[in-house]
Enzyme design. Structure first.
Site, PDB file in Angstrom:
ATOM      1  N   ARG A 258       0.856  -1.193   0.000  1.00  0.00           N
ATOM      2  CA  ARG A 258       0.000   0.000   0.000  1.00  0.00           C
ATOM      3  C   ARG A 258       0.887   1.236   0.000  1.00  0.00           C
ATOM      4  O   ARG A 258       1.517   1.542   0.998  1.00  0.00           O
ATOM      5  CB  ARG A 258      -0.917  -0.026   1.243  1.00  0.00           C
ATOM      6  CG  ARG A 258      -1.511   1.331   1.568  1.00  0.00           C
ATOM      7  CD  ARG A 258      -2.667   1.268   2.519  1.00  0.00           C
ATOM      8  NE  ARG A 258      -2.371   0.860   3.885  1.00  0.00           N
ATOM      9  CZ  ARG A 258      -1.668   1.575   4.776  1.00  0.00           C
ATOM     10  NH1 ARG A 258      -1.122   2.732   4.448  1.00  0.00           N
ATOM     11  NH2 ARG A 258      -1.496   1.117   6.015  1.00  0.00           N
ATOM     12  N   HIS A 262      -3.574   4.545   4.839  1.00  0.00           N
ATOM     13  CA  HIS A 262      -4.634   3.539   5.048  1.00  0.00           C
ATOM     14  C   HIS A 262      -5.976   4.100   4.553  1.00  0.00           C
ATOM     15  O   HIS A 262      -6.657   3.490   3.750  1.00  0.00           O
ATOM     16  CB  HIS A 262      -4.710   3.178   6.530  1.00  0.00           C
ATOM     17  CG  HIS A 262      -5.940   2.422   6.887  1.00  0.00           C
ATOM     18  ND1 HIS A 262      -6.135   1.127   6.492  1.00  0.00           N
ATOM     19  CD2 HIS A 262      -7.063   2.788   7.558  1.00  0.00           C
ATOM     20  CE1 HIS A 262      -7.324   0.717   6.925  1.00  0.00           C
ATOM     21  NE2 HIS A 262      -7.905   1.713   7.564  1.00  0.00           N
ATOM     22  N   TYR A 271       4.289   5.822  11.195  1.00  0.00           N
ATOM     23  CA  TYR A 271       4.694   4.431  11.452  1.00  0.00           C
ATOM     24  C   TYR A 271       5.555   3.805  10.359  1.00  0.00           C
ATOM     25  O   TYR A 271       5.917   2.648  10.451  1.00  0.00           O
ATOM     26  CB  TYR A 271       3.460   3.545  11.714  1.00  0.00           C
ATOM     27  CG  TYR A 271       2.400   3.564  10.622  1.00  0.00           C
ATOM     28  CD1 TYR A 271       2.500   2.744   9.501  1.00  0.00           C
ATOM     29  CD2 TYR A 271       1.301   4.422  10.707  1.00  0.00           C
ATOM     30  CE1 TYR A 271       1.537   2.763   8.512  1.00  0.00           C
ATOM     31  CE2 TYR A 271       0.330   4.461   9.718  1.00  0.00           C
ATOM     32  CZ  TYR A 271       0.443   3.633   8.622  1.00  0.00           C
ATOM     33  OH  TYR A 271      -0.500   3.667   7.630  1.00  0.00           O
TER      34      TYR A 271
HETATM   35  C1  LIG Z   1     -14.297  -5.081  13.183  1.00  0.00           C
HETATM   36  C2  LIG Z   1     -13.428  -3.894  12.946  1.00  0.00           C
HETATM   37  N1  LIG Z   1     -12.404  -3.647  13.773  1.00  0.00           N
HETATM   38  C3  LIG Z   1     -11.600  -2.576  13.569  1.00  0.00           C
HETATM   39  C4  LIG Z   1     -11.854  -1.721  12.520  1.00  0.00           C
HETATM   40  C5  LIG Z   1     -10.934  -0.535  12.271  1.00  0.00           C
HETATM   41  N2  LIG Z   1     -10.148  -0.825  11.063  1.00  0.00           N
HETATM   42  C6  LIG Z   1     -10.485  -0.361   9.866  1.00  0.00           C
HETATM   43  S1  LIG Z   1      -9.483  -0.895   8.670  1.00  0.00           S
HETATM   44  C7  LIG Z   1      -8.520  -1.734   9.757  1.00  0.00           C
HETATM   45  C8  LIG Z   1      -7.304  -2.494   9.297  1.00  0.00           C
HETATM   46  C9  LIG Z   1      -7.596  -3.427   8.191  1.00  0.00           C
HETATM   47  O1  LIG Z   1      -6.405  -3.962   7.710  1.00  0.00           O
HETATM   48  P1  LIG Z   1      -6.378  -5.047   6.577  1.00  0.00           P
HETATM   49  O2  LIG Z   1      -7.402  -6.085   6.845  1.00  0.00           O
HETATM   50  O3  LIG Z   1      -4.979  -5.494   6.406  1.00  0.00           O
HETATM   51  O4  LIG Z   1      -6.876  -4.261   5.281  1.00  0.00           O
HETATM   52  P2  LIG Z   1      -6.210  -2.981   4.588  1.00  0.00           P
HETATM   53  O5  LIG Z   1      -6.770  -1.787   5.312  1.00  0.00           O
HETATM   54  O6  LIG Z   1      -4.747  -3.091   4.696  1.00  0.00           O
HETATM   55  O7  LIG Z   1      -6.699  -3.017   3.174  1.00  0.00           O
HETATM   56  C10 LIG Z   1      -9.008  -1.602  11.039  1.00  0.00           C
HETATM   57  C11 LIG Z   1      -8.412  -2.230  12.245  1.00  0.00           C
HETATM   58  C12 LIG Z   1     -12.954  -2.001  11.682  1.00  0.00           C
HETATM   59  N3  LIG Z   1     -13.263  -1.243  10.646  1.00  0.00           N
HETATM   60  N4  LIG Z   1     -13.715  -3.100  11.911  1.00  0.00           N
END
Ligand SMILES: Cc1ncc(C[n+]2csc(CCOP(=O)(O)OP(=O)(O)O)c2C)c(N)n1
Length: 356
Positions: A258, A262, A271
């Site tokens: 990425r 985010h 970070y």
């Molecule tokens: C159940 C839940 N917990 C926490 C969050 C907050 N949150 C949003 S995106 C994210 C990280 C997701 O990471 P990943 O699955 O690697 O996907 P990426 O964002 O890298 O595409 C978090 C913790 C959320 N949206 N839903």
């Protein structure tokens, strides 16, 4: 030997066809014609530009928030290209690529991020589920969709996208387990973009690869170079064909990066350092495709400029069209869940209205 046997996760091998310098891995050939490669490059460029525009629109206050795809285009374009009419895409929240590949209009996609739920409504015949913000929940939906299709005797496949972070959620494990037991036609596509917000891949799991998690559930798994359009397409195609013919689910781990934040609410400089990003830049999925197409006389700066200008025009129009749609009414936040609005919701609605 099948692709999934040859690249069984425990061999430690990552599947790649097109190397970063635009040459082919020895013994491999492109799985699609040069015309198709050019068409997909054009699509990827459109997606990258539409993604950049979305970021700008958010910075200008015209979008609520946005989760950019920047760097992950090959994962989504390559995998969605392996689907057929009637198949499903079940997205997380970073899926501009797969969404547009399914034929959803950019206007509609933008509308969602402008805060209008109408942007979630896929036209009849375009099987794309709404954005899933709760991490990982969509993996279960994808198993449900696929299982329903199987019970109905439809030869339909569900392709679900999620990140490395989602593999730490119970939902992912429940979905994989159920899919394995009931042999649902589900293709699990993990875009391992190295981060879950600020949490690096190294702190996400002690497993050597994400692909190897498939073994625990009796499914095939494969790790692919997620920045290689050819490898992503071929691995997904094999998984889709296997699912369609009753062979059950597959877990594909696309190793990617990425490049952007985010979401627009994130500051990645907190970070990760520039030095960390540097080695990934030459691995960008566009770089190798430009080398490859350039060698064939199908890409140069002039072609890039022409494609960019055409795309920007189309994007301008999508922004205009989306912004011309009237804003949703505040009542809509409270509607649609209950046939008749319960008293506490009515009270909250009245309160909200009184503050406007
Ligand atoms: C159940 C839940 N917990 C926490 C969050 C907050 N949150 C949003 S995106 C994210 C990280 C997701 O990471 P990943 O699955 O690697 O996907 P990426 O964002 O890298 O595409 C978090 C913790 C959320 N949206 N839903």
């Amino acid at each position: 030997m099948s692709l999934f046997e040859e690249y069984h996760p425990l061999t430690g091998k990552m599947f790649q066809i097109l190397k970063a310098d635009g040459t082919l891995v020895s013994g491999q050939k492109p799985p699609i014609s040069d015309q198709e490669i050019f068409a997909l490059y054009k699509k990827m460029l459109f997606i990258r530009l539409a993604d950049q525009r979305a970021l700008m629109l958010q910075r200008q206050g015209r979008f609520g928030t946005y989760a950019p795809i920047w760097g992950q285009e090959a994962c989504q374009v390559g995998s969605a290209y392996a689907l057929q009419k009637g198949d499903w895409v079940v997205p997380a929240f970073r899926e501009i690529g797969a969404t547009l590949m399914m034929g959803i209009s950019l206007k509609s996609f933008y509308l969602y991020w402008m805060g209008n739920e109408m942007g979630s409504r896929a036209p009849e015949g375009m099987n794309v589920m709404p954005v899933s913000v709760p991490v990982g929940t969509q993996t279960l939906h994808a198993v449900g969709v696929a299982w329903a299709a199987k019970l109905r005797g439809e030869k339909v496949v569900a392709l679900v996208f999620f990140g490395d972070g989602a593999t730490s959620k119970g939902d992912f494990h429940e979905a994989m387990n159920f899919a394995g037991v009931f042999k649902t036609p589900t293709v699990f596509f993990c875009q391992n973009n190295q981060f879950a917000i600020s949490v690096p891949r190294s702190l996400q799991t002690a497993s050597k690869t994400i692909a190897q998690k498939a073994i625990a559930y009796g499914c095939d798994g494969i790790q692919v170079d997620g920045n290689d359009l050819f490898a992503v397409y071929l691995a997904t195609k094999e998984a889709v064909e296997k699912a369609r013919s009753g062979g059950g689910p597959t877990l594909i781990e696309g190793v990617t990066y990425r490049f952007g934040p985010h979401t627009t609410a994130d500051d990645p400089t907190k970070y990760r350092t520039e030095a960390e990003i540097e080695p990934w830049k030459p691995l960008d999925p566009f770089v190798r495709l430009r080398f490859y197409l350039g060698e064939k006389g199908m890409w140069d700066e002039e072609i890039e400029n022409r494609l960019t200008a055409e795309a920007q025009k189309e994007i301008d129009q999508a922004v205009k069209d989306a912004e011309a749609v009237p804003s949703p009414q505040v009542e809509e936040i409270f509607q649609y869940v209950f046939a008749e609005m319960p008293h506490p919701l009515k009270e909250q609605l009245e309160y909200l209205k009184s503050t406007l």
